[in-house]
Design a protein around this motif. Structure first.
Motif, PDB file in Angstrom:
ATOM      1  N   GLU A   1       6.896   4.248   9.448  1.00 14.53           N
ATOM      2  CA  GLU A   1       6.583   3.730   7.835  1.00 14.53           C
ATOM      3  C   GLU A   1       7.855   4.250   6.900  1.00 14.53           C
ATOM      4  O   GLU A   1       8.028   5.331   7.051  1.00 14.53           O
ATOM      5  CB  GLU A   1       5.216   4.311   7.420  1.00 14.53           C
ATOM      6  CG  GLU A   1       4.111   4.031   8.416  1.00 14.53           C
ATOM      7  CD  GLU A   1       3.751   2.578   8.630  1.00 14.53           C
ATOM      8  OE1 GLU A   1       3.782   1.846   7.723  1.00 14.53           O
ATOM      9  OE2 GLU A   1       2.859   2.375   9.652  1.00 14.53           O
ATOM     10  N   PHE A   2       8.330   3.391   6.252  1.00 12.23           N
ATOM     11  CA  PHE A   2       9.391   3.999   5.259  1.00 12.23           C
ATOM     12  C   PHE A   2       8.951   3.423   4.065  1.00 12.23           C
ATOM     13  O   PHE A   2       8.915   2.326   3.618  1.00 12.23           O
ATOM     14  CB  PHE A   2      10.430   3.083   5.707  1.00 12.23           C
ATOM     15  CG  PHE A   2      11.035   3.273   7.160  1.00 12.23           C
ATOM     16  CD1 PHE A   2      11.444   4.601   7.420  1.00 12.23           C
ATOM     17  CD2 PHE A   2      11.171   2.002   8.079  1.00 12.23           C
ATOM     18  CE1 PHE A   2      11.957   4.675   8.962  1.00 12.23           C
ATOM     19  CE2 PHE A   2      11.689   2.422   9.379  1.00 12.23           C
ATOM     20  CZ  PHE A   2      11.923   3.632   9.769  1.00 12.23           C
ATOM     21  N   PRO A   3       8.528   4.334   3.077  1.00 12.29           N
ATOM     22  CA  PRO A   3       7.975   4.165   1.709  1.00 12.29           C
ATOM     23  C   PRO A   3       9.060   3.672   0.840  1.00 12.29           C
ATOM     24  O   PRO A   3      10.388   3.951   0.950  1.00 12.29           O
ATOM     25  CB  PRO A   3       7.834   5.560   1.139  1.00 12.29           C
ATOM     26  CG  PRO A   3       7.413   6.477   2.595  1.00 12.29           C
ATOM     27  CD  PRO A   3       8.473   6.033   3.501  1.00 12.29           C
ATOM     28  N   VAL A   4       8.763   2.524   0.090  1.00 14.54           N
ATOM     29  CA  VAL A   4       9.656   2.067  -0.847  1.00 14.54           C
ATOM     30  C   VAL A   4       9.233   2.197  -2.313  1.00 14.54           C
ATOM     31  O   VAL A   4      10.372   2.676  -3.253  1.00 14.54           O
ATOM     32  CB  VAL A   4       9.401   0.237  -0.725  1.00 14.54           C
ATOM     33  CG1 VAL A   4      10.443  -0.057  -1.768  1.00 14.54           C
ATOM     34  CG2 VAL A   4       9.812   0.166   0.790  1.00 14.54           C
ATOM     35  N   SER A   5       8.016   2.375  -2.474  1.00 15.40           N
ATOM     36  CA  SER A   5       7.604   2.581  -4.038  1.00 15.40           C
ATOM     37  C   SER A   5       6.070   3.261  -3.879  1.00 15.40           C
ATOM     38  O   SER A   5       5.631   3.286  -2.641  1.00 15.40           O
ATOM     39  CB  SER A   5       7.649   1.413  -4.864  1.00 15.40           C
ATOM     40  OG  SER A   5       6.730   0.599  -4.323  1.00 15.40           O
ATOM     41  N   ALA A   6       5.459   3.591  -5.094  1.00 10.14           N
ATOM     42  CA  ALA A   6       4.140   4.172  -4.925  1.00 10.14           C
ATOM     43  C   ALA A   6       3.210   2.872  -4.266  1.00 10.14           C
ATOM     44  O   ALA A   6       2.189   3.258  -3.568  1.00 10.14           O
ATOM     45  CB  ALA A   6       3.606   4.326  -6.331  1.00 10.14           C
ATOM     46  N   ASP A   7       3.624   1.824  -4.389  1.00 11.93           N
ATOM     47  CA  ASP A   7       2.824   0.532  -3.984  1.00 11.93           C
ATOM     48  C   ASP A   7       3.148  -0.221  -2.653  1.00 11.93           C
ATOM     49  O   ASP A   7       2.376  -1.183  -2.254  1.00 11.93           O
ATOM     50  CB  ASP A   7       2.536  -0.426  -5.207  1.00 11.93           C
ATOM     51  CG  ASP A   7       1.853   0.048  -6.410  1.00 11.93           C
ATOM     52  OD1 ASP A   7       0.487   0.587  -6.001  1.00 11.93           O
ATOM     53  OD2 ASP A   7       2.117  -0.147  -7.463  1.00 11.93           O
TER      54      ASP A   7
ATOM     55  N   ALA B   1       0.946  -1.265  -0.019  1.00 10.50           N
ATOM     56  CA  ALA B   1       0.016  -0.039  -0.092  1.00 10.50           C
ATOM     57  C   ALA B   1       0.752   1.362  -0.035  1.00 10.50           C
ATOM     58  O   ALA B   1       1.941   1.188   0.486  1.00 10.50           O
ATOM     59  CB  ALA B   1      -0.895   0.088   1.304  1.00 10.50           C
ATOM     60  N   ASN B   2       0.254   2.271  -0.538  1.00 17.59           N
ATOM     61  CA  ASN B   2       0.896   3.560  -0.564  1.00 17.59           C
ATOM     62  C   ASN B   2       0.997   4.053   0.892  1.00 17.59           C
ATOM     63  O   ASN B   2       0.271   4.021   1.687  1.00 17.59           O
ATOM     64  CB  ASN B   2       0.317   4.558  -1.474  1.00 17.59           C
ATOM     65  CG  ASN B   2       0.986   5.768  -1.605  1.00 17.59           C
ATOM     66  OD1 ASN B   2       0.791   6.805  -1.037  1.00 17.59           O
ATOM     67  ND2 ASN B   2       1.657   6.079  -2.582  1.00 17.59           N
ATOM     68  N   TRP B   3       2.229   4.875   1.033  1.00 17.06           N
ATOM     69  CA  TRP B   3       2.480   5.404   2.645  1.00 17.06           C
ATOM     70  C   TRP B   3       1.058   6.238   3.078  1.00 17.06           C
ATOM     71  O   TRP B   3       0.772   6.231   4.170  1.00 17.06           O
ATOM     72  CB  TRP B   3       3.813   6.067   2.553  1.00 17.06           C
ATOM     73  CG  TRP B   3       3.555   7.271   1.828  1.00 17.06           C
ATOM     74  CD1 TRP B   3       4.294   7.668   0.615  1.00 17.06           C
ATOM     75  CD2 TRP B   3       3.405   8.777   2.510  1.00 17.06           C
ATOM     76  NE1 TRP B   3       4.178   8.993   0.176  1.00 17.06           N
ATOM     77  CE2 TRP B   3       3.652   9.837   1.347  1.00 17.06           C
ATOM     78  CE3 TRP B   3       3.177   9.117   3.841  1.00 17.06           C
ATOM     79  CZ2 TRP B   3       3.678  10.870   1.456  1.00 17.06           C
ATOM     80  CZ3 TRP B   3       2.952  10.581   3.864  1.00 17.06           C
ATOM     81  CH2 TRP B   3       3.313  11.663   2.977  1.00 17.06           C
ATOM     82  N   LYS B   4       0.532   7.006   1.890  1.00 21.28           N
ATOM     83  CA  LYS B   4      -0.668   7.826   2.518  1.00 21.28           C
ATOM     84  C   LYS B   4      -1.651   7.047   2.694  1.00 21.28           C
ATOM     85  O   LYS B   4      -2.616   7.486   3.486  1.00 21.28           O
ATOM     86  CB  LYS B   4      -0.639   8.910   1.147  1.00 21.28           C
ATOM     87  CG  LYS B   4       0.590   9.846   0.766  1.00 21.28           C
ATOM     88  CD  LYS B   4       0.293  10.814  -0.261  1.00 21.28           C
ATOM     89  CE  LYS B   4      -0.108  10.202  -1.357  1.00 21.28           C
ATOM     90  NZ  LYS B   4       0.879   9.429  -2.200  1.00 21.28           N
ATOM     91  N   ALA B   5      -1.894   5.892   2.148  1.00 22.39           N
ATOM     92  CA  ALA B   5      -3.068   4.961   2.449  1.00 22.39           C
ATOM     93  C   ALA B   5      -2.969   4.418   4.022  1.00 22.39           C
ATOM     94  O   ALA B   5      -4.034   4.519   4.668  1.00 22.39           O
ATOM     95  CB  ALA B   5      -3.203   3.892   1.430  1.00 22.39           C
ATOM     96  N   VAL B   6      -1.714   4.350   4.508  1.00 20.47           N
ATOM     97  CA  VAL B   6      -1.389   3.855   5.753  1.00 20.47           C
ATOM     98  C   VAL B   6      -1.834   5.076   6.649  1.00 20.47           C
ATOM     99  O   VAL B   6      -2.471   4.839   7.627  1.00 20.47           O
ATOM    100  CB  VAL B   6      -0.040   3.507   5.876  1.00 20.47           C
ATOM    101  CG1 VAL B   6       0.464   3.184   7.383  1.00 20.47           C
ATOM    102  CG2 VAL B   6       0.124   2.146   5.058  1.00 20.47           C
ATOM    103  N   VAL B   7      -1.552   6.307   6.429  1.00 18.12           N
ATOM    104  CA  VAL B   7      -1.666   7.442   7.346  1.00 18.12           C
ATOM    105  C   VAL B   7      -3.175   7.621   7.370  1.00 18.12           C
ATOM    106  O   VAL B   7      -3.706   8.144   8.274  1.00 18.12           O
ATOM    107  CB  VAL B   7      -0.733   8.588   6.724  1.00 18.12           C
ATOM    108  CG1 VAL B   7      -1.272   9.709   7.563  1.00 18.12           C
ATOM    109  CG2 VAL B   7       0.661   8.431   6.735  1.00 18.12           C
ATOM    110  N   ASP B   8      -3.749   7.551   6.011  1.00 22.32           N
ATOM    111  CA  ASP B   8      -5.263   7.723   6.077  1.00 22.32           C
ATOM    112  C   ASP B   8      -5.869   7.073   7.061  1.00 22.32           C
ATOM    113  O   ASP B   8      -6.889   7.300   7.822  1.00 22.32           O
ATOM    114  CB  ASP B   8      -5.785   7.436   4.697  1.00 22.32           C
ATOM    115  CG  ASP B   8      -5.281   8.559   3.619  1.00 22.32           C
ATOM    116  OD1 ASP B   8      -5.073   9.593   4.033  1.00 22.32           O
ATOM    117  OD2 ASP B   8      -5.507   8.301   2.437  1.00 22.32           O
ATOM    118  N   ASN B   9      -5.453   5.675   7.151  1.00 20.57           N
ATOM    119  CA  ASN B   9      -6.038   4.722   7.993  1.00 20.57           C
ATOM    120  C   ASN B   9      -6.011   5.205   9.438  1.00 20.57           C
ATOM    121  O   ASN B   9      -6.821   4.880  10.345  1.00 20.57           O
ATOM    122  CB  ASN B   9      -5.614   3.510   7.477  1.00 20.57           C
ATOM    123  CG  ASN B   9      -6.160   2.214   8.548  1.00 20.57           C
ATOM    124  OD1 ASN B   9      -7.271   1.997   8.249  1.00 20.57           O
ATOM    125  ND2 ASN B   9      -5.378   1.719   9.453  1.00 20.57           N
TER     126      ASN B   9
END
Length: 372
Positions: free
Chosen positions: A282-288, A193-201
């Motif tokens: 949360e450490f983003p890797v890619s868009a997904d 999942a995108n990092w922003k989806a994790v934050v949204d949740n």
């Protein structure tokens, strides 16, 4: 294809707000913009300070494709470096632990002091005009703040407090012994999942009743609220003991839940109880893909049976509930059946189930992607 932008005042009216468009969660070019504008220019929380308390202790983290080494020198100074040898680029350290008084590259055995200076390069006396001071490790900024360790890739960055004013003080209010905690358990997950989806949740409890029955049985939603403080927010609610979630007795002084989000994507939870908290890095890797460290901290190092049972609940129940949600959302955002944006459910009274936290977060994201 042109990278999309957002108005600078996106979500300026939370009462009638819609989410950022789906392409901001799914497109790699959008993620590349965020790598530079957000993650290369923000303070990122990487660990609790206890992991780096001892001289020669070190940890490594992967942040937007960069391997970072954070080291406590034998002079007690905390330093952070890009985890790369200036000779040929080989990574120097892996995992975490205690180093010797020098860091030795596994490739050609160049050695570096814990302050980043080159100590020795084999055969260097035979190399014309070789200058040791030209081959120091590349540093980045590091700070201890509120019991945690933050790094920043921007050499001109101001303090963590300037990014998150007041957060450390509020953390200590919620958990006075935050700096005395020790790591009890860690779950590392590659989240699809995108990092922003994790934050949204994290930024709403609208989903708590249907998706987190244990949490909802422990925290009184009639007292739950979400206050916004610029680059950080606080969700707070009074708690009740429950066998499905948090269990505590009359002697417990902290009978509340405090959940802190810090820009861009760190979360700190102080559940009811006097001896523990959790943190999500949360450490983003890619868009997904987002790499998540889910840490549980206790005051004691020898865990009790009750604490082991709590860790099992976090690992097998609570964290899994959220992982399933955000991964399902990421798939749905790519569907041709999704209309591109969702209504943010902000109610007039800003109740415990209101999504005004998401509107606030999306305002900040809008500024990142503004064309102006």
């Amino acid at each position: 294809m042109t990278t999309p932008t957002l108005p600078a005042d996106f979500c300026g009216n939370p009462d009638e707000a819609f989410t950022i468009p789906a392409e901001f969660y799914t497109r790699q070019d959008v993620f590349e913009v965020e790598k530079e504008r957000v993650f290369a220019n923000s303070w990122i929380c990487v660990s609790h300070c206890s992991e780096l308390a001892e001289p020669n202790s070190f940890i490594t983290r992967e942040v937007i494709g960069e391997s970072i080494a954070i080291v406590r020198g034998n002079d007690q100074v905390l330093r952070a470096f890009y985890n790369v040898c200036p000779h040929r680029g080989h990574q120097l350290l892996s995992g975490s632990g205690k180093s010797k008084n020098v860091i030795t590259c596994p490739y050609h055995a160049w050695t570096f002091k814990l302050n980043g200076q080159l100590a020795f390069a084999r055969n260097c006396i035979e190399v014309v005009n070789f200058q040791n001071d030209k081959f120091e490790l590349s540093p980045l900024k590091v700070e201890e703040y509120g019991g945690f360790v933050f790094i920043n890739m921007n050499p001109n960055a101001e303090s963590v407090e300037s990014q998150l004013p007041g957060l450390a003080a509020q953390l200590r209010t919620a958990c006075p012994n935050v700096e005395d905690l020790r790591l009890g358990a860690r779950f590392v997950t590659s989240v699809n999942a995108n990092w922003k989806a994790v934050v949204d949740n994290y930024m709403e409890c609208y989903h708590c009743a249907p998706a987190h029955p244990g949490f909802s049985d422990s925290v009184r939603m009639d007292t739950y609220g979400h206050t916004l403080h610029g680059n950080w927010t606080l969700q707070f609610g009074h708690a009740k003991s429950s066998e499905k979630g948090y269990s505590f007795n009359d002697a417990t002084s902290n009978r509340a839940f405090s959940g802190f989000w810090a820009w861009p994507c760190s979360m700190f939870n102080v559940p009811p109880g006097d001896d523990f908290m959790t943190a999500l890095y949360e450490f983003p890797v890619s868009a997904d893909v987002t790499l998540q460290y889910y840490d549980v901290y206790f005051l004691n190092t020898e865990l009790t049976d009750a604490q082991k049972k709590l860790i099992d609940w976090y690992r097998d129940v609570f964290s899994q509930e959220d992982l399933r949600l955000v991964e399902s959302v990421q798939k749905g955002l790519k569907s041709r059946g999704y209309r591109g944006q969702g209504r943010i459910m902000v109610d007039r009274q800003r109740s415990g189930i209101s999504e005004h936290g998401i509107a606030h977060f999306h305002q900040l994201v809008g500024k990142v992607h503004s064309a102006s």
